[in-house]
Write a protein that holds these residues in place. Structure first.
Motif, mmCIF file in Angstrom:
data_model
loop_
_atom_site.group_PDB
_atom_site.id
_atom_site.type_symbol
_atom_site.label_atom_id
_atom_site.label_comp_id
_atom_site.label_asym_id
_atom_site.label_seq_id
_atom_site.Cartn_x
_atom_site.Cartn_y
_atom_site.Cartn_z
ATOM 1 N N SER A 97 8.315 29.311 43.199
ATOM 2 C CA SER A 97 7.494 28.199 43.675
ATOM 3 C C SER A 97 8.484 27.651 44.931
ATOM 4 C CB SER A 97 6.869 27.232 43.030
ATOM 5 O OG SER A 97 7.804 26.406 42.314
ATOM 6 N N PRO A 103 0.305 18.563 47.973
ATOM 7 C CA PRO A 103 -0.557 19.623 48.087
ATOM 8 C C PRO A 103 0.340 21.017 47.618
ATOM 9 C CG PRO A 103 -0.977 18.225 50.005
ATOM 10 C CD PRO A 103 0.214 17.584 49.051
ATOM 11 N N ASP A 104 1.300 20.886 47.947
ATOM 12 C CA ASP A 104 2.274 22.054 47.392
ATOM 13 C C ASP A 104 2.080 22.339 45.786
ATOM 14 O OD1 ASP A 104 3.325 22.499 50.005
ATOM 15 O OD2 ASP A 104 5.130 21.801 49.798
ATOM 16 N N SER A 107 -1.264 23.554 44.712
ATOM 17 C CA SER A 107 -1.306 24.904 44.985
ATOM 18 C C SER A 107 -0.582 25.924 44.132
ATOM 19 C CB SER A 107 -0.675 25.119 46.600
ATOM 20 O OG SER A 107 -0.906 26.719 46.930
ATOM 21 N N ARG A 110 -2.398 26.113 40.636
ATOM 22 C CA ARG A 110 -3.359 27.035 40.895
ATOM 23 C C ARG A 110 -2.944 28.437 40.728
ATOM 24 N NH1 ARG A 110 -5.831 22.496 44.250
ATOM 25 N NH2 ARG A 110 -7.616 22.011 43.494
ATOM 26 N N ARG A 111 -1.977 28.749 41.648
ATOM 27 C CA ARG A 111 -1.442 30.141 41.814
ATOM 28 C C ARG A 111 -0.738 30.467 40.456
ATOM 29 N NH1 ARG A 111 -0.024 31.927 46.768
ATOM 30 N NH2 ARG A 111 1.941 32.511 46.212
ATOM 31 N N ASP A 123 -7.477 25.175 37.812
ATOM 32 C CA ASP A 123 -8.191 24.472 38.777
ATOM 33 C C ASP A 123 -8.656 23.134 38.299
ATOM 34 O OD1 ASP A 123 -8.028 26.665 40.590
ATOM 35 O OD2 ASP A 123 -9.872 27.545 39.947
#
Length: 253
Positions: A97, A103-104, A107, A110-111, A123
């Motif tokens: 990562s 926001p990073d 994300s 979720r990834r 999620d």
């Protein structure tokens, strides 16, 4: 980071090289699959009872990792060291990562959920964190602050860091935001910056009440506060608690 990582699904033997991502894996119900973690992975408390400690975030014990035969290793560009990651990536799937903003982090959550076949849980977690921060609108007059992460030498979190992004969301203006990453700061620089508040993080340096007087001597007019470093810098599931903590900080401003 421009890397392609082939991971067998579902991964059954995961080594996590980052504390906040270790906690995330457990929060997603993957604790039984985490076979290795660093000595800094202190959350959740039960993690160390079921996994092998494979060194620190910047000094891996490769023999221990080899003995674990992981089918997935999860790391972070800033917290881990390039040489060690490259050595591991030559033998194992290593997913990295790169986190600089909220926001990073959402994300990334979720990834990781997609990567580990926990997409629905990831999620939901990301949405919960996002909603909690939405209740913290920007302040019309942010409080000027300096956020210290180290002593001898003094070091602060400056621009381009995840901490800097969260400082803004918490209602602060980073007086060293124009500087890059984690610069060393002299007492004269701090005095000239004249922050209204000096925030001493509980980690990575364990600032405590005994250190407050030395900063008060440099900036007599500033308010010196000890803050929870995990809630400013851990970018996994611990973010569920950050917005509420920042709201408390605002109330005490």
């Amino acid at each position: 980071m421009g890397r392609r990582v082939a991971v067998p699904l579902p991964a059954q033997r995961i080594v996590s090289l980052v504390p906040s991502q270790t906690e995330l894996l457990f929060a997603l119900g993957l604790g039984a699959r985490v076979v290795g973690m660093t000595k800094f992975c202190i959350h959740p408390a039960e993690a160390r009872r079921s996994a092998t400690v494979i060194g620190g975030t910047k000094n891996f014990d490769f023999d221990k990792i080899d003995a674990l035969q992981p089918d997935l290793i999860i790391g972070n560009k800033e917290e881990n060291y390039q040489e060690g990651i490259e050595q591991l990536a030559a033998r194992y799937p290593v997913w990295m990562s790169d986190i600089s903003t909220l926001p990073d982090s959402l994300s990334m959550i979720r990834r990781v959920g997609l990567l580990t076949q926990r997409a629905e849980a990831a999620d939901a977690l990301a949405a919960e964190i996002d909603a909690s921060f939405a209740t913290l609108p920007p302040l019309a007059e942010p409080v000027s602050a300096a956020y210290f992460i180290w002593r001898k030498p003094y070091m602060v979190a400056a621009g381009g860091t995840f901490i800097d992004d969260l400082l803004t969301r918490a209602g602060f203006r980073n007086v060293f935001g124009a500087l890059g990453r984690y610069p060393e700061i002299t007492p004269d620089q701090l005095r000239q910056a004249a922050p209204r508040q000096i925030l001493l993080s509980s980690e990575p340096y364990p600032f405590g009440a005994k250190h407050m007087a030395e900063f008060q001597e440099i900036c007599p007019a500033a308010e010196i506060r000890i803050v929870d470093g995990e809630l400013f810098s851990w970018y996994g599931s611990r973010l569920r608690h950050s917005a509420a903590y920042f709201r408390e900080l605002r109330c005490r401003n």
